[in-house]
Scaffold this active site. Structure first.
Site, PDB file in Angstrom:
ATOM      1  N   LYS A 197     -15.326 -74.404  58.710  1.00 11.18           N
ATOM      2  CA  LYS A 197     -14.050 -74.825  59.274  1.00 11.18           C
ATOM      3  C   LYS A 197     -14.099 -74.939  60.801  1.00 11.18           C
ATOM      4  O   LYS A 197     -14.802 -74.180  61.475  1.00 11.18           O
ATOM      5  CB  LYS A 197     -12.963 -73.827  58.861  1.00 11.18           C
ATOM      6  CG  LYS A 197     -11.546 -74.246  59.227  1.00 11.18           C
ATOM      7  CD  LYS A 197     -10.547 -73.190  58.784  1.00 11.18           C
ATOM      8  CE  LYS A 197      -9.113 -73.583  59.119  1.00 11.18           C
ATOM      9  NZ  LYS A 197      -8.149 -72.542  58.726  1.00 11.18           N
ATOM     10  N   SER A 209      -4.462 -74.104  56.054  1.00  4.27           N
ATOM     11  CA  SER A 209      -5.035 -75.052  56.995  1.00  4.27           C
ATOM     12  C   SER A 209      -6.509 -75.382  56.740  1.00  4.27           C
ATOM     13  O   SER A 209      -7.054 -76.296  57.365  1.00  4.27           O
ATOM     14  CB  SER A 209      -4.877 -74.521  58.418  1.00  4.27           C
ATOM     15  OG  SER A 209      -5.548 -73.293  58.591  1.00  4.27           O
ATOM     16  N   GLY A 244      -4.792 -66.929  57.867  1.00  2.00           N
ATOM     17  CA  GLY A 244      -3.825 -66.115  58.594  1.00  2.00           C
ATOM     18  C   GLY A 244      -2.462 -66.104  57.926  1.00  2.00           C
ATOM     19  O   GLY A 244      -1.612 -65.288  58.259  1.00  2.00           O
ATOM     20  N   GLY A 245      -2.263 -67.037  56.994  1.00  2.00           N
ATOM     21  CA  GLY A 245      -1.015 -67.105  56.241  1.00  2.00           C
ATOM     22  C   GLY A 245      -1.230 -67.854  54.943  1.00  2.00           C
ATOM     23  O   GLY A 245      -0.415 -68.662  54.526  1.00  2.00           O
ATOM     24  N   GLY A 246      -2.399 -67.586  54.327  1.00  2.00           N
ATOM     25  CA  GLY A 246      -2.749 -68.266  53.080  1.00  2.00           C
ATOM     26  C   GLY A 246      -3.678 -69.445  53.267  1.00  2.00           C
ATOM     27  O   GLY A 246      -3.916 -70.211  52.323  1.00  2.00           O
ATOM     28  N   SER A 247      -4.271 -69.594  54.449  1.00  3.39           N
ATOM     29  CA  SER A 247      -5.009 -70.825  54.784  1.00  3.39           C
ATOM     30  C   SER A 247      -6.316 -71.019  54.042  1.00  3.39           C
ATOM     31  O   SER A 247      -6.880 -72.111  54.068  1.00  3.39           O
ATOM     32  CB  SER A 247      -5.265 -70.882  56.294  1.00  3.39           C
ATOM     33  OG  SER A 247      -4.057 -71.085  56.987  1.00  3.39           O
TER      34      SER A 247
END
Length: 574
Positions: free
Chosen positions: A185, A259, A280-283
């Site tokens: 990534k 993301s 960081g929030g489900g990425s």
């Protein structure tokens, strides 16, 4: 303060819709106008209002708890033999994969490639890179292009493949990952590539690898390139007007999720067997679910995130996406050892690596909450009820979540506050950012220290809640998302979009693991009647990735072949 404040008196505690307050979907010119308004002085009253409603519920709760910044928790106290040394032994790696890899009629696993390289009857790493190059070129010629990679360096990839080929010829591969292709990534520093984080502006070429990439290179992997992502990680769709939007191989008119969009698309399309993402929030878990793959976010602090865009985050972790559970397990365990975060390794809060739990699946106790799951899309509920639940042991229990509304606000405040703290990363090229990112960043700049401190106090309370839950159960099981991958609005491909209801429904279950630093894993659970994948999420106590792997292995299902499939042949060319 040991008692929880019950805030939800009029609504169900699981109804997070009040966070949205009927926010419209903004795309195209509407999004541009709203971004301009938010950046101007006339937008200040709205900034003040948003800051007020984001802090007011937590402020009214009268939290007296000490704030928790890094969500590091001591091990549970379970005694077991560490696999630290075993994991680095190539014979152990082969045996682990042979015993645990689910054979796919479509996808190649790490074990498939390793066996091919070991045999003179199959392709070499050099052959494979040539074939992947052709497959990626093919994927880009299609309309729309797959766009899972944003940077490729075939000279570097072929050099690494040539070195790997020599090692196999001399019968001395570095690991089972030697010669295996991987995508990484666009948030991790990779020598010879730029870390653009999905932005339009090109950053300088990196002169060194981050710890995770260095660890993977030491195992012999061949880095194919940098995978696409939602700009700055500030969204969950993967739509990127700057670099092009990575497409979902199962239906390229629907989002990949984000993301880590390119990483999921590269694996789901068969181009690489595994890829690295961040969460960081489900990425990691969201695109894993939407693209029908398997992916893990480990315990916070398990993997060194220095020299990446996650450097100062208290909620984000580096994770892995693969086409089978065993590959996720092996790569993650190798990273735990080769790229462990030294800040926490010697703190007394670091559990040894155990590859897989020795507790029988039939004895695992799962916890879920029926009402929480009921807010999912009806087709997700159908998969969860008809396919997943019948596979679970009989002693699955109902668990109680508390203060989800407060925790969701606090998680959002922490991400925005930490983004504002790192504004040097994006301030110099603010004008080149997409409208959606500008709106988010303009909101970041209005947050105060008090937001961060009280949100961190809520983190303390949420951690305490999970400690209580894990006294009753081994694992929590829910769908990964409450929404299916949404259909792409063509206008968003050039402008981006702001759809807060979709964000909320997509993050419905995933944010708590980031907020509290828990390990969590998404695996494919099945498909809707229209062929869209549905993900199942498992959440474990801190440091107990072995429980995730053990359960995921039993719940793993055979994957279907997506519409956009570019898996390279491993047969040797005559």
């Amino acid at each position: 303060m040991n008692q929880y404040t019950e805030m939800e008196t009029e609504d169900s505690e699981f109804d997070l819709h009040k966070l949205i307050r009927s926010a419209p979907v903004l795309v195209g010119r509407g999004l541009w106008c709203f971004a301009a308004f938010m950046e101007s002085f006339v937008g200040w009253p709205l900034h003040w209002y948003l800051a007020k409603i984001n802090l007011e519920p937590i402020a009214k709760a009268g939290l007296e708890d000490e704030p928790t910044f890094y969500p590091i928790q001591p091990p549970s106290g379970d005694k077991f033999t560490s696999d630290d040394k075993n994991v680095l032994d190539i014979e152990w790696q082969r045996k682990f994969l042979e015993e645990n890899t689910m054979k796919s009629p479509h996808y190649h696993s790490i074990l498939d490639y390793h066996k091919a390289f070991m045999s003179s009857e199959y392709a070499t790493p050099e052959d494979l890179v040539d074939r992947i190059q052709k497959k990626i070129e093919e994927s880009e010629m299609y309309d729309p292009p797959l766009r899972c990679f944003t940077q490729l360096n075939w000279k570097l990839a072929k050099q690494a493949a040539a070195e790997s080929t020599i090692r196999y010829q001399n019968n001395c591969p570095l690991s089972v990952l030697d010669g295996v292709p991987v995508g990484i990534k666009d948030e991790l520093n990779i020598k010879g590539f730029r870390t653009n984080c999905g932005r339009k502006k090109d950053m300088p070429i990196n002169e060194e690898d981050c710890a995770t990439v260095a660890a993977l290179r030491s195992l012999g992997v061949v880095i194919i390139g940098v995978t696409n992502m939602h700009e700055m990680g500030m969204g969950i769709t993967g739509i990127n007007p700057n670099r092009g939007t990575a497409r979902n191989p199962h239906n390229d008119q629907h989002v990949t999720g984000g993301s880590s969009s390119g990483s999921a698309a590269a694996v789901s399309s068969g181009i690489v067997p595994f890829a690295i993402g961040t969460d960081g929030g489900g990425s990691v878990r969201i695109p894993t679910s939407f693209c029908g793959m398997q992916g893990m976010k480990p315990t916070f602090g398990r993997v060194d995130a220095s020299n990446t865009s996650l450097d100062s985050s208290t909620v984000a972790s580096i994770g892995v996406i693969a086409n089978n559970v065993a590959d996720v397990a092996l790569v993650m365990n190798l990273m735990f050892i080769k790229a462990s975060d030294q800040r926490f390794f010697n703190s007394g809060c670091f559990n040894p690596v155990r590859s897989i739990s020795d507790k029988p699946f039939s004895e695992l106790k799962f916890g879920t909450n029926t009402e929480y799951v009921s807010y999912c899309h009806k087709e997700i509920q159908s998969v969860f009820e008809t396919i997943v639940k019948p596979k679970l042991p009989k002693h699955t229990v109902e668990i109680k979540f508390r203060e989800l509304y407060l925790s969701k606000i606090a998680h959002m405040n922490i991400i925005l506050s930490e983004t504002a703290q790192n504004q040097d990363v994006w301030r110099d090229h603010y004008d080149t950012l997409t409208y959606q990112t500008k709106i988010i960043f303009s909101t970041c700049k209005r947050l105060a220290l008090d937001h961060y401190m009280q949100s961190s106090a809520q983190k303390t309370r949420a951690i305490r809640m999970f400690k209580s839950i894990f006294e009753e159960v081994d694992l929590i099981i829910t769908p990964t998302t409450a929404s299916l991958p949404k259909r792409i609005d063509p206008r968003s491909l050039s402008s981006g979009e702001l759809d807060e209801e979709n964000v909320l429904k997509t993050m419905w279950f995933v944010y708590l693991a980031n907020f509290c630093g828990l390990p969590a894993m998404s695996i494919n659970a099945g498909y809707t009647p229209n062929g869209l994948p549905v993900g199942l999420m498992l959440t474990a106590p801190w440091w107990r990735e072995d429980l995730l792997i053990s359960a995921a292995k039993h719940l793993e299902t055979e994957l279907t072949k997506p519409e956009r499939f570019y898996c390279p042949d491993s047969q040797k060319t005559a």
